[in-house]
Design a protein around this motif. Structure first.
Motif, PDB file in Angstrom:
ATOM      1  N   MET A   1     -15.380   3.119  -3.068  1.00  0.00           N
ATOM      2  CA  MET A   1     -15.410   2.210  -4.130  1.00  0.00           C
ATOM      3  C   MET A   1     -14.937   0.728  -3.518  1.00  0.00           C
ATOM      4  SD  MET A   1     -14.163   2.161  -8.116  1.00  0.00           S
ATOM      5  CE  MET A   1     -14.467   3.962  -8.556  1.00  0.00           C
ATOM      6  N   GLU A   2     -15.792  -0.136  -3.958  1.00  0.00           N
ATOM      7  CA  GLU A   2     -14.988  -1.616  -3.382  1.00  0.00           C
ATOM      8  C   GLU A   2     -14.158  -2.043  -4.595  1.00  0.00           C
ATOM      9  OE1 GLU A   2     -17.031  -5.788  -2.529  1.00  0.00           O
ATOM     10  OE2 GLU A   2     -17.900  -3.942  -1.670  1.00  0.00           O
ATOM     11  N   LEU A   3     -13.143  -2.814  -4.123  1.00  0.00           N
ATOM     12  CA  LEU A   3     -11.997  -3.311  -5.212  1.00  0.00           C
ATOM     13  C   LEU A   3     -12.536  -4.420  -5.801  1.00  0.00           C
ATOM     14  CD1 LEU A   3      -8.680  -3.370  -2.831  1.00  0.00           C
ATOM     15  CD2 LEU A   3      -9.236  -2.050  -4.777  1.00  0.00           C
ATOM     16  N   PRO A   4     -12.188  -4.690  -7.088  1.00  0.00           N
ATOM     17  CA  PRO A   4     -12.368  -5.863  -7.637  1.00  0.00           C
ATOM     18  C   PRO A   4     -11.831  -7.178  -7.174  1.00  0.00           C
ATOM     19  CG  PRO A   4     -10.781  -4.876  -8.821  1.00  0.00           C
ATOM     20  CD  PRO A   4     -11.035  -4.017  -7.876  1.00  0.00           C
ATOM     21  N   ASN A   5     -12.756  -8.218  -7.307  1.00  0.00           N
ATOM     22  CA  ASN A   5     -12.453  -9.554  -6.497  1.00  0.00           C
ATOM     23  C   ASN A   5     -11.380 -10.072  -7.386  1.00  0.00           C
ATOM     24  OD1 ASN A   5     -12.646 -11.551  -4.993  1.00  0.00           O
ATOM     25  ND2 ASN A   5     -13.890 -12.740  -6.622  1.00  0.00           N
ATOM     26  N   PHE A   6     -10.284 -10.518  -6.787  1.00  0.00           N
ATOM     27  CA  PHE A   6      -9.174 -11.390  -7.375  1.00  0.00           C
ATOM     28  C   PHE A   6      -9.249 -12.693  -6.851  1.00  0.00           C
ATOM     29  CE2 PHE A   6      -7.674  -6.867  -7.529  1.00  0.00           C
ATOM     30  CZ  PHE A   6      -7.475  -6.744  -8.782  1.00  0.00           C
ATOM     31  N   LYS A   7      -9.508 -13.653  -7.633  1.00  0.00           N
ATOM     32  CA  LYS A   7      -9.539 -15.078  -7.203  1.00  0.00           C
ATOM     33  C   LYS A   7      -8.385 -15.503  -6.573  1.00  0.00           C
ATOM     34  CE  LYS A   7     -11.353 -17.872 -10.273  1.00  0.00           C
ATOM     35  NZ  LYS A   7     -11.620 -18.956 -11.462  1.00  0.00           N
ATOM     36  N   TYR A   8      -7.174 -15.279  -7.147  1.00  0.00           N
ATOM     37  CA  TYR A   8      -5.751 -15.929  -6.631  1.00  0.00           C
ATOM     38  C   TYR A   8      -5.173 -14.928  -5.668  1.00  0.00           C
ATOM     39  CZ  TYR A   8      -7.075 -19.454  -9.930  1.00  0.00           C
ATOM     40  OH  TYR A   8      -7.804 -20.334 -10.674  1.00  0.00           O
ATOM     41  N   HIS A   9      -5.816 -13.835  -5.433  1.00  0.00           N
ATOM     42  CA  HIS A   9      -5.205 -12.725  -4.578  1.00  0.00           C
ATOM     43  C   HIS A   9      -6.231 -11.930  -3.802  1.00  0.00           C
ATOM     44  CE1 HIS A   9      -1.514  -9.869  -4.152  1.00  0.00           C
ATOM     45  NE2 HIS A   9      -2.225  -9.763  -2.974  1.00  0.00           N
ATOM     46  N   PRO A  10      -6.719 -12.743  -2.603  1.00  0.00           N
ATOM     47  CA  PRO A  10      -7.954 -11.993  -2.254  1.00  0.00           C
ATOM     48  C   PRO A  10      -7.896 -10.854  -1.331  1.00  0.00           C
ATOM     49  CG  PRO A  10      -7.827 -14.262  -1.408  1.00  0.00           C
ATOM     50  CD  PRO A  10      -6.520 -14.134  -2.341  1.00  0.00           C
ATOM     51  N   ASP A  11      -6.708 -10.575  -1.072  1.00  0.00           N
ATOM     52  CA  ASP A  11      -6.662  -9.375   0.084  1.00  0.00           C
ATOM     53  C   ASP A  11      -5.341  -8.636  -0.604  1.00  0.00           C
ATOM     54  OD1 ASP A  11      -6.661  -7.304   1.934  1.00  0.00           O
ATOM     55  OD2 ASP A  11      -5.897  -8.554   3.519  1.00  0.00           O
ATOM     56  N   PRO A  12      -5.409  -7.899  -1.699  1.00  0.00           N
ATOM     57  CA  PRO A  12      -4.201  -7.088  -2.129  1.00  0.00           C
ATOM     58  C   PRO A  12      -3.791  -6.043  -1.400  1.00  0.00           C
ATOM     59  CG  PRO A  12      -6.079  -6.740  -3.660  1.00  0.00           C
ATOM     60  CD  PRO A  12      -6.590  -7.961  -2.637  1.00  0.00           C
ATOM     61  N   ILE A  13      -4.739  -5.414  -0.612  1.00  0.00           N
ATOM     62  CA  ILE A  13      -4.282  -4.573   0.498  1.00  0.00           C
ATOM     63  C   ILE A  13      -3.444  -4.847   1.456  1.00  0.00           C
ATOM     64  CG2 ILE A  13      -5.294  -2.521   1.848  1.00  0.00           C
ATOM     65  CD1 ILE A  13      -7.408  -1.848  -0.121  1.00  0.00           C
ATOM     66  N   GLY A  14      -4.044  -5.810   2.133  1.00  0.00           N
ATOM     67  CA  GLY A  14      -3.355  -6.478   3.044  1.00  0.00           C
ATOM     68  C   GLY A  14      -2.026  -7.192   2.882  1.00  0.00           C
ATOM     69  N   SER A  15      -1.703  -7.594   1.642  1.00  0.00           N
ATOM     70  CA  SER A  15      -0.339  -8.097   0.982  1.00  0.00           C
ATOM     71  C   SER A  15       0.537  -7.126   0.609  1.00  0.00           C
ATOM     72  CB  SER A  15      -0.602  -9.125   0.035  1.00  0.00           C
ATOM     73  OG  SER A  15      -1.283  -8.448  -1.159  1.00  0.00           O
ATOM     74  N   ASP A  16      -0.112  -5.759   0.678  1.00  0.00           N
ATOM     75  CA  ASP A  16       0.847  -4.620   0.182  1.00  0.00           C
ATOM     76  C   ASP A  16       1.008  -4.495  -1.339  1.00  0.00           C
ATOM     77  OD1 ASP A  16       1.671  -1.917   1.085  1.00  0.00           O
ATOM     78  OD2 ASP A  16       3.730  -2.852   1.159  1.00  0.00           O
ATOM     79  N   SER A  17      -0.162  -5.155  -2.107  1.00  0.00           N
ATOM     80  CA  SER A  17       0.207  -4.967  -3.347  1.00  0.00           C
ATOM     81  C   SER A  17      -0.598  -3.864  -4.186  1.00  0.00           C
ATOM     82  CB  SER A  17      -0.364  -6.494  -4.148  1.00  0.00           C
ATOM     83  OG  SER A  17       0.717  -7.423  -3.835  1.00  0.00           O
ATOM     84  N   ILE A  18      -1.533  -3.365  -3.213  1.00  0.00           N
ATOM     85  CA  ILE A  18      -2.382  -2.299  -3.703  1.00  0.00           C
ATOM     86  C   ILE A  18      -2.366  -1.294  -2.479  1.00  0.00           C
ATOM     87  CG2 ILE A  18      -4.876  -1.650  -4.389  1.00  0.00           C
ATOM     88  CD1 ILE A  18      -5.004  -4.202  -6.014  1.00  0.00           C
ATOM     89  N   GLU A  84      -2.035 -12.396 -16.036  1.00  0.00           N
ATOM     90  CA  GLU A  84      -2.326 -10.968 -16.652  1.00  0.00           C
ATOM     91  C   GLU A  84      -3.606 -10.602 -15.759  1.00  0.00           C
ATOM     92  OE1 GLU A  84      -3.644 -12.083 -20.633  1.00  0.00           O
ATOM     93  OE2 GLU A  84      -1.471 -12.953 -21.033  1.00  0.00           O
ATOM     94  N   ARG A  85      -4.063 -11.194 -14.917  1.00  0.00           N
ATOM     95  CA  ARG A  85      -5.317 -10.513 -14.296  1.00  0.00           C
ATOM     96  C   ARG A  85      -5.389 -10.639 -12.825  1.00  0.00           C
ATOM     97  NH1 ARG A  85      -7.397 -13.312 -18.369  1.00  0.00           N
ATOM     98  NH2 ARG A  85      -8.434 -14.977 -16.906  1.00  0.00           N
ATOM     99  N   THR A  86      -4.127 -10.963 -12.263  1.00  0.00           N
ATOM    100  CA  THR A  86      -3.954 -10.982 -10.800  1.00  0.00           C
ATOM    101  C   THR A  86      -2.882 -10.208 -10.229  1.00  0.00           C
ATOM    102  OG1 THR A  86      -4.793 -13.489 -10.642  1.00  0.00           O
ATOM    103  CG2 THR A  86      -3.278 -12.818  -8.903  1.00  0.00           C
TER     104      THR A  86
END
Length: 171
Positions: A1-18, A84-86
């Motif tokens: 499943m593809e992750l949702p698009n986060f306008k202000y955090h485009p790579d949350p896996i790369g940044s270790d947030s997800i 609230e959404r990032t």
């Protein structure tokens, strides 16, 4: 499943947030294959949220939560999207989400040595004007910095002009 698009955090896996996870999201009750690892500012204790519940705002609404301490004079819709959404990130100090060109910047996690080496003179000037570093300290840090060491250096990119900015975090 593809992750949702986060306008202000485009790579949350790369940044270790997800990260990938088999945990069940406390908000939607689904096992999505991913779990949020960043900060959550709310009254209760939430241990597992999926990225979709952050992206659609349902986690913020259900738990009266924010994922980033972002206070700005920017339009409310931008501030609320970052709050609230990032996906946020863990930091030693309170997060410092940067803004430029009348918009919030994109967050890319920890800056790499190559990011620091490739900054333009105007980007370096911004650092010298907006941080505690002088030019000698900056040159030393630029040469010696290793990710996951202090100070932690976070990379942001302006969505409009594409200038790169950094913030510093220390314990």
């Amino acid at each position: 499943m593809e992750l949702p698009n986060f306008k202000y955090h485009p790579d949350p896996i790369g940044s270790d947030s997800i990260c990938e996870s088999s945990e069940i999201c406390e908000c939607c009750g689904k096992q999505t294959g991913y779990r949020y690892k960043g900060s959550i500012y709310c009254k209760g204790d939430i241990s597992s949220l999926c990225p979709w519940c952050i992206a659609d705002g349902s986690a913020a609404k259900k738990y009266d939560a924010q994922f980033n301490n972002f206070y700005s004079d920017l339009p409310d819709e931008i501030v609320k999207e970052v709050q609230e959404r990032t996906p946020g990130f863990y930091s030693f100090q309170e997060q410092d989400w940067l803004e430029h060109c009348d918009d919030a910047c994109e967050f890319y996690g920890q800056a790499l040595a190559s990011d620091l080496q490739s900054l333009s003179q105007s980007e370096v000037n911004w650092i010298l004007e907006n941080t505690y570093l002088d030019s000698e300290e900056w040159e030393h840090l630029k040469q010696e910095h290793v990710p996951d060491s202090e100070p932690v250096i976070y990379k942001y990119v302006c969505r409009k002009c594409k200038e790169v900015f950094v913030s510093f975090d220390e314990s």
